[in-house]
Design a protein around this motif. Structure first.
Motif, short mmCIF file in Angstrom:
data_model
loop_
_atom_site.label_atom_id
_atom_site.label_comp_id
_atom_site.label_asym_id
_atom_site.label_seq_id
_atom_site.Cartn_x
_atom_site.Cartn_y
_atom_site.Cartn_z
N GLU A 25 31.98 -2.17 13.57
CA GLU A 25 31.28 -3.40 13.22
C GLU A 25 30.09 -3.55 14.14
OE1 GLU A 25 33.88 -6.82 13.13
OE2 GLU A 25 35.53 -5.56 12.40
N LEU A 26 28.91 -3.23 13.62
CA LEU A 26 27.70 -3.30 14.45
C LEU A 26 26.89 -4.55 14.17
CD1 LEU A 26 26.60 0.43 14.29
CD2 LEU A 26 27.89 -0.73 16.07
N CYS A 27 26.93 -5.06 12.97
CA CYS A 27 26.18 -6.27 12.60
C CYS A 27 27.14 -7.45 12.54
CB CYS A 27 25.49 -6.10 11.26
SG CYS A 27 24.25 -4.81 11.25
N VAL A 28 26.59 -8.64 12.80
CA VAL A 28 27.38 -9.86 12.72
C VAL A 28 26.98 -10.58 11.44
CG1 VAL A 28 27.90 -12.07 13.82
CG2 VAL A 28 27.50 -10.03 15.23
N VAL A 29 27.98 -10.89 10.60
CA VAL A 29 27.73 -11.59 9.35
C VAL A 29 28.29 -13.00 9.46
CG1 VAL A 29 28.13 -11.60 6.86
CG2 VAL A 29 27.88 -9.42 8.07
N GLU A 30 27.42 -13.97 9.32
CA GLU A 30 27.84 -15.38 9.32
C GLU A 30 27.28 -16.03 8.06
OE1 GLU A 30 26.38 -17.05 12.94
OE2 GLU A 30 27.70 -15.84 14.18
N GLY A 31 28.17 -16.22 7.08
CA GLY A 31 27.71 -16.76 5.81
C GLY A 31 26.76 -15.80 5.13
N ARG A 32 25.51 -16.27 4.92
CA ARG A 32 24.50 -15.43 4.28
C ARG A 32 23.58 -14.77 5.31
NH1 ARG A 32 21.96 -18.67 -0.58
NH2 ARG A 32 21.33 -16.57 -1.16
N ASN A 33 23.83 -15.00 6.59
CA ASN A 33 22.98 -14.45 7.66
C ASN A 33 23.62 -13.20 8.26
OD1 ASN A 33 21.10 -16.58 7.47
ND2 ASN A 33 22.41 -17.86 8.76
N VAL A 34 22.81 -12.17 8.42
CA VAL A 34 23.25 -10.93 9.05
C VAL A 34 22.39 -10.71 10.29
CG1 VAL A 34 23.53 -8.44 8.81
CG2 VAL A 34 23.94 -9.93 6.85
N THR A 35 23.05 -10.57 11.44
CA THR A 35 22.34 -10.33 12.69
C THR A 35 22.57 -8.89 13.14
OG1 THR A 35 22.72 -12.63 13.31
CG2 THR A 35 22.04 -11.13 15.06
N SER A 36 21.50 -8.16 13.33
CA SER A 36 21.59 -6.78 13.80
C SER A 36 21.65 -6.77 15.33
CB SER A 36 20.38 -5.98 13.35
OG SER A 36 20.34 -5.93 11.95
N PRO A 37 22.31 -5.78 15.90
CA PRO A 37 22.38 -5.70 17.36
C PRO A 37 21.04 -5.33 17.97
CG PRO A 37 23.48 -3.83 16.35
CD PRO A 37 23.07 -4.73 15.25
#
Length: 99
Positions: A25-37
């Protein structure tokens, strides 16, 4: 990539093949938002937490191992045709064709 066949390219298990049980798991998914490291100075994602590793069951291994995303590659790779060597220990394969 779960259940994808991979080959280890570096480290203690280099050259062995196995099956990915759980993807890193490299990206964080919160709802419709994806945060890349954030990338390090070399342009790579720092692989520091357990969740940043693939959990891989190596052929012939008794327990799954955690491997960096940089330490594995698809096996066979896209475009490779492989043949199983019958009766070989650990089910050895060899590349027979590229397409």
């Amino acid at each position: 990539m779960a259940e994808q066949r991979v080959r280890v390219t570096e480290g203690q298990h280099a050259g062995q093949c196995g099956t990915v049980l759980t993807r890193a798991e490299l990206c964080v998914v919160e709802g419709r938002n994806v945060t890349s490291p954030t990338l390090d100075a070399s342009g790579r994602v720092p692989i520091v937490e357990e969740k940043h590793h693939h959990r891989v069951q190596l052929d012939g291994g008794r327990r799954p191992v955690l491997l960096s995303t940089y330490a594995v590659e698809l096996w066979p790779r896209n475009g490779q045709s492989v043949a199983l060597l019958p009766g070989s220990p650990n089910e050895v394969c060899t590349v027979v064709d590229y397409y």
